[in-house]
Scaffold this active site. Structure first.
Site, mmCIF file in Angstrom:
data_model
loop_
_atom_site.group_PDB
_atom_site.id
_atom_site.type_symbol
_atom_site.label_atom_id
_atom_site.label_comp_id
_atom_site.label_asym_id
_atom_site.label_seq_id
_atom_site.Cartn_x
_atom_site.Cartn_y
_atom_site.Cartn_z
ATOM 1 C CG ASP A 73 -28.584 20.877 -38.188
ATOM 2 O OD1 ASP A 73 -29.056 21.659 -39.029
ATOM 3 O OD2 ASP A 73 -28.633 21.075 -36.958
ATOM 4 C CG ASP A 75 -33.820 22.702 -37.764
ATOM 5 O OD1 ASP A 75 -33.336 21.806 -37.038
ATOM 6 O OD2 ASP A 75 -33.890 23.891 -37.420
ATOM 7 C CG ASP A 101 -24.807 21.264 -27.132
ATOM 8 O OD1 ASP A 101 -24.981 20.160 -27.695
ATOM 9 O OD2 ASP A 101 -25.632 22.197 -27.219
HETATM 10 P P1 ATP Z 1 -33.315 22.327 -32.037
HETATM 11 O O1 ATP Z 1 -34.251 21.189 -32.174
HETATM 12 O O2 ATP Z 1 -33.779 23.312 -31.043
HETATM 13 O O3 ATP Z 1 -32.876 22.939 -33.332
HETATM 14 P P2 ATP Z 1 -30.640 21.288 -32.011
HETATM 15 O O4 ATP Z 1 -29.998 20.258 -31.107
HETATM 16 O O5 ATP Z 1 -30.795 20.919 -33.438
HETATM 17 O O6 ATP Z 1 -32.023 21.670 -31.349
HETATM 18 P P3 ATP Z 1 -29.191 23.549 -32.914
HETATM 19 O O7 ATP Z 1 -29.009 24.858 -32.251
HETATM 20 O O8 ATP Z 1 -29.985 23.488 -34.166
HETATM 21 O O9 ATP Z 1 -29.806 22.589 -31.817
HETATM 22 O O10 ATP Z 1 -27.729 22.965 -33.153
HETATM 23 C C1 ATP Z 1 -27.487 21.782 -33.897
HETATM 24 C C2 ATP Z 1 -26.408 20.951 -33.227
HETATM 25 O O11 ATP Z 1 -25.171 21.680 -33.186
HETATM 26 C C3 ATP Z 1 -26.693 20.565 -31.790
HETATM 27 O O12 ATP Z 1 -27.467 19.399 -31.715
HETATM 28 C C4 ATP Z 1 -25.303 20.384 -31.220
HETATM 29 O O13 ATP Z 1 -24.787 19.114 -31.557
HETATM 30 C C5 ATP Z 1 -24.494 21.427 -31.972
HETATM 31 N N1 ATP Z 1 -24.403 22.697 -31.220
HETATM 32 C C6 ATP Z 1 -25.215 23.783 -31.341
HETATM 33 N N2 ATP Z 1 -24.845 24.770 -30.518
HETATM 34 C C7 ATP Z 1 -23.765 24.325 -29.856
HETATM 35 C C8 ATP Z 1 -22.904 24.895 -28.865
HETATM 36 N N3 ATP Z 1 -23.119 26.125 -28.394
HETATM 37 N N4 ATP Z 1 -21.877 24.121 -28.425
HETATM 38 C C9 ATP Z 1 -21.654 22.886 -28.907
HETATM 39 N N5 ATP Z 1 -22.430 22.303 -29.824
HETATM 40 C C10 ATP Z 1 -23.470 22.997 -30.301
HETATM 41 MG MG MG Z 2 -31.571 22.235 -34.985
#
Ligand code: ATP
Ligand code: MG
Length: 422
Positions: free
Chosen positions: A61, A59, A135
């Site tokens: 963001d 996805d 994070d």
């Molecule tokens: P995925 O591919 O599994 O969706 P993702 O990195 O996009 O991995 P998400 O949970 O969709 O993870 O979160 C999007 C972004 O938001 C992360 O890349 C990170 O920068 C930030 N983020 C998400 N959760 C946290 C958290 N608990 N603390 C700090 N930053 C976070």
């Molecule tokens: Mg994501």
């Protein structure tokens, strides 16, 4: 939060491999609409990370300096969500492009008994603050649609090249602020086959006992996410090493410790679930829990049988009991899991020994999932391939009915589990 600032690095278009051609056209539309309306528009988070790695993101963001109400005005298909409407979901059919305004790490009050309390929730911030609240360094990269550069405030690209999961800032502080980050570290390391760099790793092991301070629904969501991308087996290796397993699944951790002979089987089951699964999505929760609990279930049931009892559903319910409140496993999942595990003894029977109605069994609402779980057990070397073939033959003969009809099931001893409609 006190963070030693890195030098900002900006990678020009010819210095990185993020290409609009690989991006979702709707995500590009959102980026351009924001930019053409005078706003900063960055692709952020997992989307940039995966594109940089040459993987297809699940996805997209987007972060911007446009405030949520402004986003709402710019996009007819934008829906503000979350507490106090801080986030916009821009919808394209079933697809959602999550668009958020740059935020900063909420200020924390460190005076209260050494615990971290958020003084006031996330307020909007600058792009730099938005990078530092994230994070891990690899999750804090920005792709700027204005000039196609990758903006790196935290040394994320270097860590991406090294294959390192590194907390932004002091890991002890970041893990205490939000214990879910420990599970996320494990998930990313497992999925991408990265290393958790030593300082982050030491901190993770130190802070693992605090994992359950996170809200149970978030924990459950993360448990499911371990199994996406066929990463369940790798995640559980790291969960065991990091001591998180003893927090999330203490009974399972104790079981595997006490019965080392069962470890290989447990690994084989996880590997079989990964192989059965999808390239992206996590398998059904019922299959996940069935895989985790099956070894324990078999041992428990054997103990009951040794005592001359004929255990029914209650053995599985016993195993689920401590798990349900800890992770807030939904009733529906638990009920289906009970049926899936209970069905296994029928699959294990030789055709000549069967004393149940095959048609009725196959008409059960959980039959397909139970058969899937049987195939996972077969793939793990835990059940007979010949029996699986036999069942598959019957399934081919009888394609699933349009509306799966649920017939009343005879109650067995101890059989409390009633199926609820999905
Ligand atoms: P995925 O591919 O599994 O969706 P993702 O990195 O996009 O991995 P998400 O949970 O969709 O993870 O979160 C999007 C972004 O938001 C992360 O890349 C990170 O920068 C930030 N983020 C998400 N959760 C946290 C958290 N608990 N603390 C700090 N930053 C976070
Ligand atoms: Mg994501």
């Amino acid at each position: 939060m006190l963070v030693k600032k890195q030098k900002l690095r900006i990678y020009k278009r010819d210095e990185h491999n993020v290409s609009r051609q690989d991006m979702d056209p709707d995500a590009i539309k959102v980026l351009y609409r924001l930019q053409n309306s005078g706003h900063i528009a960055y692709l952020v988070g997992g989307g940039v990370r995966d594109l940089l790695l040459g993987r297809r993101p699940k996805d997209y963001d987007i972060s911007t300096d446009a405030h949520p109400n402004r986003i709402k005005r710019l996009f007819r298909n934008a829906f503000l969500i979350g507490r106090r409407f801080r986030l916009a979901h821009i919808k394209f059919g079933p697809k959602i492009i999550e668009t958020s305004t740059f935020r900063r790490e909420p200020e924390v009050d460190t005076r209260a008994k050494g615990e971290f309390f958020h003084k006031h929730d996330n307020t909007f911030g600058t792009p730099e603050e938005d990078a530092y609240r994230r994070d891990f360094t690899i999750n804090a990269l920005f792709y700027n649609i204005a000039d196609y550069t990758v903006i790196d405030y935290v040394g994320g690209l270097r860590d991406l090249e090294k294959g390192a999961i590194r907390c932004i800032g002091n890991p002890d502080v970041r893990f205490k602020e939000d214990p879910i980050r420990m599970l996320r570290a494990v998930r990313f390391a497992a999925r991408m086959d990265f290393n958790i760099e030593p300082r982050t790793w030491r901190s993770l092991r130190r802070n693992a006992p605090e994992a359950l301070k996170a809200a149970p629904p978030r924990l459950l969501e993360e448990v499911y996410r371990f199994f996406g991308y066929r990463s369940g087996a790798a995640s559980f290796e790291l969960l065991a090493q990091s001591r998180l397993m003893a927090q999330l699944f203490p009974e399972l951790a104790a079981f595997l410790k006490a019965r080392r002979g069962r470890q290989a089987e447990f690994r084989a089951m996880l590997a079989a679930l990964d192989a059965f699964g999808d390239d992206f999505a996590s398998p059904k929760p019922e299959l996940i829990f069935a895989t985790l609990l099956h070894g324990m279930f078999e041992v428990r049931r054997a103990e009951h049988v040794e005592r001359g009892e004929h255990p029914g559903h209650e053995v599985i319910r016993e195993l689920l009991e401590p798990l349900m409140p800890r992770l807030r496993v939904p009733r529906r999942v638990a009920d289906r899991l009970v049926h899936i595990i209970d069905a296994q003894r029928r699959f294990d029977e030789e055709p000549g020994e069967r004393r149940f109605s095959r048609e009725r069994f196959m008409a059960q609402e959980t039959f397909r999932d139970a058969l899937d779980f049987f195939s996972i057990r077969v793939a793990a070397g835990q059940a007979s391939p010949a029996l699986l073939k036999d069942w598959q033959k019957w399934v081919k003969k009888e394609p699933p009915p349009e509306h799966e009809e649920r017939r009343p099931q005879r109650r067995r001893r101890g059989g409390r589990g009633k199926l609820r409609p999905r």
